[in-house]
Design an enzyme around this catalytic site. Sequence first.
Site, PDB file in Angstrom:
ATOM      1  CD  GLU A 231      -3.141  -0.841   2.139  1.00 23.83           C
ATOM      2  OE1 GLU A 231      -3.281  -1.707   3.010  1.00 23.83           O
ATOM      3  OE2 GLU A 231      -3.842   0.184   2.111  1.00 23.83           O
ATOM      4  CG  HIS A 247       6.338 -28.899   5.410  1.00 27.92           C
ATOM      5  ND1 HIS A 247       6.727 -30.185   5.711  1.00 27.92           N
ATOM      6  CD2 HIS A 247       6.600 -28.161   6.517  1.00 27.92           C
ATOM      7  CE1 HIS A 247       7.174 -30.232   6.949  1.00 27.92           C
ATOM      8  NE2 HIS A 247       7.109 -29.005   7.466  1.00 27.92           N
ATOM      9  CE  LYS A 341     -12.453  -0.075   0.206  1.00 30.50           C
ATOM     10  NZ  LYS A 341     -12.130   0.682   1.423  1.00 30.50           N
TER      11      LYS A 341
HETATM   12  C1  F6R Z   1      -6.104   2.106   3.574  1.00 32.35           C
HETATM   13  C2  F6R Z   1      -6.102   0.773   4.143  1.00 32.35           C
HETATM   14  C3  F6R Z   1      -7.124  -0.221   3.698  1.00 32.35           C
HETATM   15  C4  F6R Z   1      -8.429  -0.098   4.513  1.00 32.35           C
HETATM   16  C5  F6R Z   1      -9.461  -1.150   4.051  1.00 32.35           C
HETATM   17  C6  F6R Z   1     -10.710  -1.181   4.915  1.00 32.35           C
HETATM   18  O1  F6R Z   1      -5.147   2.905   4.272  1.00 32.35           O
HETATM   19  O2  F6R Z   1      -5.265   0.487   4.946  1.00 32.35           O
HETATM   20  O3  F6R Z   1      -6.543  -1.500   3.846  1.00 32.35           O
HETATM   21  O4  F6R Z   1      -8.150  -0.277   5.873  1.00 32.35           O
HETATM   22  O5  F6R Z   1      -9.828  -0.884   2.715  1.00 32.35           O
HETATM   23  O6  F6R Z   1     -11.242   0.081   5.117  1.00 32.35           O
HETATM   24  P1  F6R Z   1     -11.643   0.543   6.596  1.00 32.35           P
HETATM   25  O7  F6R Z   1     -10.386   0.446   7.400  1.00 32.35           O
HETATM   26  O8  F6R Z   1     -12.111   1.954   6.431  1.00 32.35           O
HETATM   27  O9  F6R Z   1     -12.703  -0.390   7.062  1.00 32.35           O
END
Ligand code: F6R
Length: 348
Positions: A231, A247, A341
């Site tokens: 990330e 393994h 998303k």
């Molecule tokens: C972005 C990040 C992502 C979010 C994930 C879930 O910095 O680390 O991995 O954590 O998309 O989103 P939340 O944390 O808002 O539920």
Amino acid sequence: MILDNEKEIEELDPQGMVNDLDTFPEQCKEAVSLGEEVEVPFDLNDFDRALVTGMGGSGIIGDLLSRLLDFPVESNRGYHLPKTARPDDLLIAISYSGNTEETLSALRDGRRRGMNTVCLSTGGKMEDYCARESVPLIKIPVGHQPRASTGYMLFPLLKLLDRAGFAGAVDFDRLLENIEALAESWNSSVPSEDNGPKKLAREFAGKVPIIYGTKRNTRVVAYRWKTQINENAKQPAFWNVFPELNHNETVGYQLGSDLMENGKAIMLKNGLDLERNELRMEIMESLFEDENIDYSLARAPKGDKFTRILGQIYFGDYFSVYLALLNEVDPSPVELIESFKSRLKRAG
Ligand code: F6R
């Protein structure tokens, strides 16, 4: 050298990911007080297990609680809770944004099963749900990336569960002091030649890290290093754990040196491993040498379990951000996650 040039760092990191790491000790301190204030309408001593559900930067908190607490904690990711979830388990749902569909769905799943619940979020749909259903919510500050809010998400829950004696011998004052000392050694103003994470980032620049931990000890650390590199540095990284990797994955090194031109393994050590796993790592070193595979070792800071685990996570966070700067990318935005998303939303 960008890592030692404050002005260039500021230009590449306009949202202040480096600053979030430099101020991590203050974040942890503030978060402990949040945990002191939380009120829950049930007796924590009535539970003999917790299920912690969340995704990504929020999901790692379940893994950390499971590693750190002297209490059974199962970490869950996805739309549903495990089949074994029972009404007498405590459910903890974490979503930094409060809008992650998998976490909201798992939260509803738990409530349908009659589970007592605590939520943690900055707001979003999770906050609305908590208000509607009278579920206690630990509200944390907005304005950071979820993965840069580990202190805000972990410490209130550690503190809450410590009130029921589940955190064992955690000494919060000592832990906060240790984290502060680590920040002093690793922060962005410490020059590369004296700065462990900067040195490691230079060693791994242009490489694909393959991070190895151990099943019951550094698994959470290895996974966190991998996801932070993905990330923050926007590049591939892989992980696995001993003993399982001996393994299957080990055989992949047979033809490895040609295909692994850009790959570099790194084994995590923290002094808390089983002797057999320590021996496995030593043998793996000799195997890497025989097969001409590039590798490195990373040792956790000394101290109690909390300092070693959180300290090595903190080191990896810095390492990944310094790697981002060497890759000349802004560590904060996660455009591909956002685009994924919105494509999912458009699709129905
Ligand atoms: C972005 C990040 C992502 C979010 C994930 C879930 O910095 O680390 O991995 O954590 O998309 O989103 P939340 O944390 O808002 O539920």
